[in-house]
Design a protein around this motif. Structure first.
Motif, PDB file in Angstrom:
ATOM      1  N   SER A  60     -17.708  81.643  10.810  1.00  0.00           N
ATOM      2  CA  SER A  60     -18.635  80.511  10.890  1.00  0.00           C
ATOM      3  C   SER A  60     -18.959  79.923   9.523  1.00  0.00           C
ATOM      4  CB  SER A  60     -19.940  80.950  11.576  1.00  0.00           C
ATOM      5  OG  SER A  60     -20.544  81.994  10.837  1.00  0.00           O
ATOM      6  N   GLY A  61     -18.470  80.512   8.461  1.00  0.00           N
ATOM      7  CA  GLY A  61     -18.764  79.998   7.136  1.00  0.00           C
ATOM      8  C   GLY A  61     -17.858  78.857   6.718  1.00  0.00           C
ATOM      9  N   ARG A  62     -16.919  78.478   7.573  1.00  0.00           N
ATOM     10  CA  ARG A  62     -16.003  77.396   7.239  1.00  0.00           C
ATOM     11  C   ARG A  62     -16.073  76.345   8.344  1.00  0.00           C
ATOM     12  NH1 ARG A  62     -10.463  80.396   6.217  1.00  0.00           N
ATOM     13  NH2 ARG A  62      -9.901  78.415   5.230  1.00  0.00           N
ATOM     14  N   GLU A  63     -15.690  75.125   8.014  1.00  0.00           N
ATOM     15  CA  GLU A  63     -15.847  74.030   8.961  1.00  0.00           C
ATOM     16  C   GLU A  63     -14.631  73.116   8.954  1.00  0.00           C
ATOM     17  OE1 GLU A  63     -18.933  71.274   7.833  1.00  0.00           O
ATOM     18  OE2 GLU A  63     -18.671  71.773   5.732  1.00  0.00           O
ATOM     19  N   ALA A  64     -14.613  72.209   9.940  1.00  0.00           N
ATOM     20  CA  ALA A  64     -13.562  71.197   9.994  1.00  0.00           C
ATOM     21  C   ALA A  64     -13.867  70.106   8.978  1.00  0.00           C
ATOM     22  CB  ALA A  64     -13.481  70.599  11.396  1.00  0.00           C
ATOM     23  N   TYR A  65     -12.800  69.537   8.402  1.00  0.00           N
ATOM     24  CA  TYR A  65     -12.944  68.454   7.435  1.00  0.00           C
ATOM     25  C   TYR A  65     -12.241  67.211   7.959  1.00  0.00           C
ATOM     26  CZ  TYR A  65     -14.729  71.808   4.061  1.00  0.00           C
ATOM     27  OH  TYR A  65     -15.491  72.758   3.426  1.00  0.00           O
ATOM     28  N   PHE A  66     -12.934  66.084   7.843  1.00  0.00           N
ATOM     29  CA  PHE A  66     -12.440  64.837   8.416  1.00  0.00           C
ATOM     30  C   PHE A  66     -11.771  63.939   7.375  1.00  0.00           C
ATOM     31  CE2 PHE A  66     -13.911  64.562  12.787  1.00  0.00           C
ATOM     32  CZ  PHE A  66     -14.792  65.631  12.848  1.00  0.00           C
ATOM     33  N   GLY A  67     -10.821  63.158   7.864  1.00  0.00           N
ATOM     34  CA  GLY A  67     -10.237  62.101   7.047  1.00  0.00           C
ATOM     35  C   GLY A  67     -11.143  60.877   7.039  1.00  0.00           C
ATOM     36  N   GLY A  68     -10.734  59.859   6.303  1.00  0.00           N
ATOM     37  CA  GLY A  68     -11.575  58.668   6.141  1.00  0.00           C
ATOM     38  C   GLY A  68     -11.629  57.751   7.349  1.00  0.00           C
ATOM     39  N   GLY A  69     -10.745  57.952   8.320  1.00  0.00           N
ATOM     40  CA  GLY A  69     -10.774  57.146   9.534  1.00  0.00           C
ATOM     41  C   GLY A  69      -9.835  55.951   9.483  1.00  0.00           C
ATOM     42  N   THR A  70      -9.505  55.467  10.669  1.00  0.00           N
ATOM     43  CA  THR A  70      -8.684  54.265  10.824  1.00  0.00           C
ATOM     44  C   THR A  70      -9.407  53.325  11.776  1.00  0.00           C
ATOM     45  OG1 THR A  70      -6.598  55.455  10.537  1.00  0.00           O
ATOM     46  CG2 THR A  70      -6.496  53.310  11.638  1.00  0.00           C
ATOM     47  N   ARG A  71      -9.619  52.114  11.340  1.00  0.00           N
ATOM     48  CA  ARG A  71     -10.236  51.113  12.201  1.00  0.00           C
ATOM     49  C   ARG A  71      -9.133  50.276  12.844  1.00  0.00           C
ATOM     50  NH1 ARG A  71     -14.436  46.232  10.634  1.00  0.00           N
ATOM     51  NH2 ARG A  71     -14.837  45.577  12.781  1.00  0.00           N
ATOM     52  N   LEU A  72      -9.107  50.274  14.157  1.00  0.00           N
ATOM     53  CA  LEU A  72      -8.076  49.563  14.902  1.00  0.00           C
ATOM     54  C   LEU A  72      -8.679  48.446  15.741  1.00  0.00           C
ATOM     55  CD1 LEU A  72      -5.223  49.176  16.165  1.00  0.00           C
ATOM     56  CD2 LEU A  72      -5.868  50.951  17.825  1.00  0.00           C
ATOM     57  N   THR A  73      -8.115  47.253  15.632  1.00  0.00           N
ATOM     58  CA  THR A  73      -8.451  46.141  16.518  1.00  0.00           C
ATOM     59  C   THR A  73      -7.184  45.703  17.231  1.00  0.00           C
ATOM     60  OG1 THR A  73     -10.300  45.337  15.177  1.00  0.00           O
ATOM     61  CG2 THR A  73      -9.257  43.751  16.658  1.00  0.00           C
ATOM     62  N   VAL A  74      -7.258  45.683  18.550  1.00  0.00           N
ATOM     63  CA  VAL A  74      -6.154  45.162  19.350  1.00  0.00           C
ATOM     64  C   VAL A  74      -6.452  43.693  19.615  1.00  0.00           C
ATOM     65  CG1 VAL A  74      -4.792  45.408  21.451  1.00  0.00           C
ATOM     66  CG2 VAL A  74      -5.871  47.424  20.412  1.00  0.00           C
ATOM     67  N   LEU A  75      -5.630  42.803  19.075  1.00  0.00           N
ATOM     68  CA  LEU A  75      -5.882  41.368  19.166  1.00  0.00           C
ATOM     69  C   LEU A  75      -5.919  40.904  20.619  1.00  0.00           C
ATOM     70  CD1 LEU A  75      -3.560  40.158  16.265  1.00  0.00           C
ATOM     71  CD2 LEU A  75      -6.059  40.365  16.219  1.00  0.00           C
ATOM     72  N   ASP A  76      -6.917  40.074  20.913  1.00  0.00           N
ATOM     73  CA  ASP A  76      -7.067  39.511  22.245  1.00  0.00           C
ATOM     74  C   ASP A  76      -6.178  38.275  22.361  1.00  0.00           C
ATOM     75  OD1 ASP A  76      -7.832  38.345  24.620  1.00  0.00           O
ATOM     76  OD2 ASP A  76      -9.978  38.660  24.302  1.00  0.00           O
ATOM     77  N   PRO A  77      -5.181  38.262  23.229  1.00  0.00           N
ATOM     78  CA  PRO A  77      -4.285  37.096  23.330  1.00  0.00           C
ATOM     79  C   PRO A  77      -4.988  35.819  23.764  1.00  0.00           C
ATOM     80  CG  PRO A  77      -3.895  38.644  25.134  1.00  0.00           C
ATOM     81  CD  PRO A  77      -4.805  39.334  24.164  1.00  0.00           C
ATOM     82  N   ASP A  78      -6.160  35.944  24.386  1.00  0.00           N
ATOM     83  CA  ASP A  78      -6.922  34.756  24.785  1.00  0.00           C
ATOM     84  C   ASP A  78      -7.607  34.088  23.595  1.00  0.00           C
ATOM     85  OD1 ASP A  78      -6.210  35.087  27.424  1.00  0.00           O
ATOM     86  OD2 ASP A  78      -7.981  36.295  27.904  1.00  0.00           O
ATOM     87  N   ILE A  79      -7.705  34.817  22.487  1.00  0.00           N
ATOM     88  CA  ILE A  79      -8.329  34.263  21.278  1.00  0.00           C
ATOM     89  C   ILE A  79      -7.257  33.847  20.277  1.00  0.00           C
ATOM     90  CG2 ILE A  79      -9.884  34.738  19.356  1.00  0.00           C
ATOM     91  CD1 ILE A  79     -11.276  36.794  21.152  1.00  0.00           C
ATOM     92  N   SER A  80      -6.432  34.805  19.865  1.00  0.00           N
ATOM     93  CA  SER A  80      -5.373  34.503  18.908  1.00  0.00           C
ATOM     94  C   SER A  80      -4.429  35.694  18.837  1.00  0.00           C
ATOM     95  CB  SER A  80      -5.951  34.217  17.525  1.00  0.00           C
ATOM     96  OG  SER A  80      -4.927  33.989  16.578  1.00  0.00           O
ATOM     97  N   ASP A  81      -3.158  35.413  18.589  1.00  0.00           N
ATOM     98  CA  ASP A  81      -2.191  36.501  18.428  1.00  0.00           C
ATOM     99  C   ASP A  81      -2.001  36.873  16.964  1.00  0.00           C
ATOM    100  OD1 ASP A  81      -0.903  34.264  17.546  1.00  0.00           O
ATOM    101  OD2 ASP A  81       0.925  34.555  18.716  1.00  0.00           O
ATOM    102  N   LYS A  82      -2.852  36.308  16.094  1.00  0.00           N
ATOM    103  CA  LYS A  82      -2.804  36.641  14.674  1.00  0.00           C
ATOM    104  C   LYS A  82      -4.195  36.459  14.070  1.00  0.00           C
ATOM    105  CE  LYS A  82      -1.309  31.973  13.389  1.00  0.00           C
ATOM    106  NZ  LYS A  82      -0.262  31.171  12.694  1.00  0.00           N
ATOM    107  N   ALA A  83      -4.350  36.979  12.859  1.00  0.00           N
ATOM    108  CA  ALA A  83      -5.645  36.889  12.189  1.00  0.00           C
ATOM    109  C   ALA A  83      -5.964  35.451  11.787  1.00  0.00           C
ATOM    110  CB  ALA A  83      -5.643  37.790  10.948  1.00  0.00           C
ATOM    111  N   ILE A  84      -7.244  35.079  11.865  1.00  0.00           N
ATOM    112  CA  ILE A  84      -7.724  33.749  11.482  1.00  0.00           C
ATOM    113  C   ILE A  84      -8.656  33.915  10.293  1.00  0.00           C
ATOM    114  CG2 ILE A  84      -8.946  31.672  12.230  1.00  0.00           C
ATOM    115  CD1 ILE A  84      -8.243  32.440  15.108  1.00  0.00           C
ATOM    116  N   GLN A  85      -8.340  33.291   9.186  1.00  0.00           N
ATOM    117  CA  GLN A  85      -9.073  33.491   7.938  1.00  0.00           C
ATOM    118  C   GLN A  85     -10.446  32.823   7.975  1.00  0.00           C
ATOM    119  OE1 GLN A  85      -6.139  31.617   5.402  1.00  0.00           O
ATOM    120  NE2 GLN A  85      -7.480  29.890   5.012  1.00  0.00           N
TER     121      GLN A  85
END
Length: 313
Positions: free
Chosen positions: A126-151
């Motif tokens: 119990s003296g040791r623990e899990a260590y996490f990475g920094g994470g990944t943020r994922l967005t699945v583009l909505d085809p009803d809005i745009s199929d690419k990023a809008i600046q």
């Protein structure tokens, strides 16, 4: 089958775990942010160099959730995917070194969110623990809005003239506002500079971008500076919005120059106009009064002459 004694305590992880002591520079997760399209297949990577740690776990935090949900894990080279996620995700690799999370067919919006890996071990220690990475943020583009990023469109609004009028008192503050609008998705960060130097004091930025059905996402950031800093017309105030376009973060900037300090003595243009208008009005009133006075004098003399003529006849 692996005896998951230690892992049972981290199947559902509160959010504060990944923002505190459980983060480790020895756990590397890539990429940090990602845009995808429906039906697309993507892969996330996680590696560590922690001796005796032999398991890499993968978690999902959906949009709006406060806890992480276990997707699966790799114990040495043995992969396991939770039954709820089988056919949607897959895991592979070596839990003692590097493992991968495979999103087999992106769904929108079910797969939107953040993904975290954690390096752990199979032990009762119990003296040791899990260590996490920094994470990944994922967005699945909505085809009803745009199929690419809008600046974004970026604008800096200058302080109100009614806010803290005393330019000599630096205890008073003036507020500049940076507004970024019309962008999609909401992968942005905002920063300020004064004369090319990064500024952190007095900065307040919205916790997250706000969705508007007409203008996509928008976000605002405020910079409060001493009045004397704003009332220095050689100072340049710059707002930078970093926007992820699917490949890299691109800066979009807007700047304004400081204003001249309002005059506390002498004749300003505004005072000159006001004084001129006042003088014109006073002159008109004077002429009107003089004309009225002259009229009464004429009437009086006329009446006096009339009375005198009757007396002499």
């Amino acid at each position: 089958m692996v005896t998951m004694i230690r892992l049972l305590t981290i199947f559902s992880v509160p959010l504060f775990w990944i923002t505190g002591v459980s983060l480790s520079q020895e756990v590397n997760q890539t990429p940090s942010t990602l845009l995808g399209k429906p039906e697309e297949k993507i892969q996330l990577s996680c590696s560590h160099n922690i001796p005796s740690y032999n398991i890499i776990l993968w978690y999902q935090r959906s949009v709006g959730d406060t806890a992480l949900k276990l997707i699966g894990y790799v114990y040495y080279e043995n992969p396991t995917v939770e039954s709820l996620y089988q056919g949607i995700f897959d895991v592979s690799g070596d839990g003692a070194k590097e493992a991968y999370l495979h999103l087999l067919k992106l769904r929108q919006p079910e797969d939107d969110g953040q993904y975290f890996c954690a390096a752990s071990y199979t032990s009762c220690d119990s003296g040791r623990e899990a260590y996490f990475g920094g994470g990944t943020r994922l967005t699945v583009l909505d085809p009803d809005i745009s199929d690419k990023a809008i600046q974004p469109n970026v604008t800096v609004l200058t302080p109100s003239i009614h806010e803290c009028k005393d330019a000599k008192d630096n205890k008073n503050k003036k507020t500049l506002v940076c507004v970024a609008t019309g962008f999609y998705p909401d992968h942005v960060s905002v920063s300020w500079k004064i004369n090319g130097e990064n500024v952190f004091d007095g900065v307040g930025t919205d916790n997250s971008a706000v969705w508007n059905n007409e203008t996509k996402y928008s976000i605002t950031s405020r910079l409060r500076v001493p009045a004397g800093v704003w009332y220095t017309d050689s100072n340049e105030f710059n707002c930078t919005v970093l926007f992820f376009n699917g490949t890299e973060y691109i800066p979009f900037e807007a700047s304004v120059m400081g204003d001249k300090a309002p005059s506390t003595g002498g004749m300003t243009t505004e005072n000159y106009v006001k004084s001129t208008q006042t003088a014109k009005l006073a002159y008109i009133v004077f002429i009107a009064k003089s004309s009225l006075y002259g009229f009464f004098v004429v009437v009086f003399v006329w009446k006096l002459q009339g009375k005198s003529g009757k007396h002499f006849t």
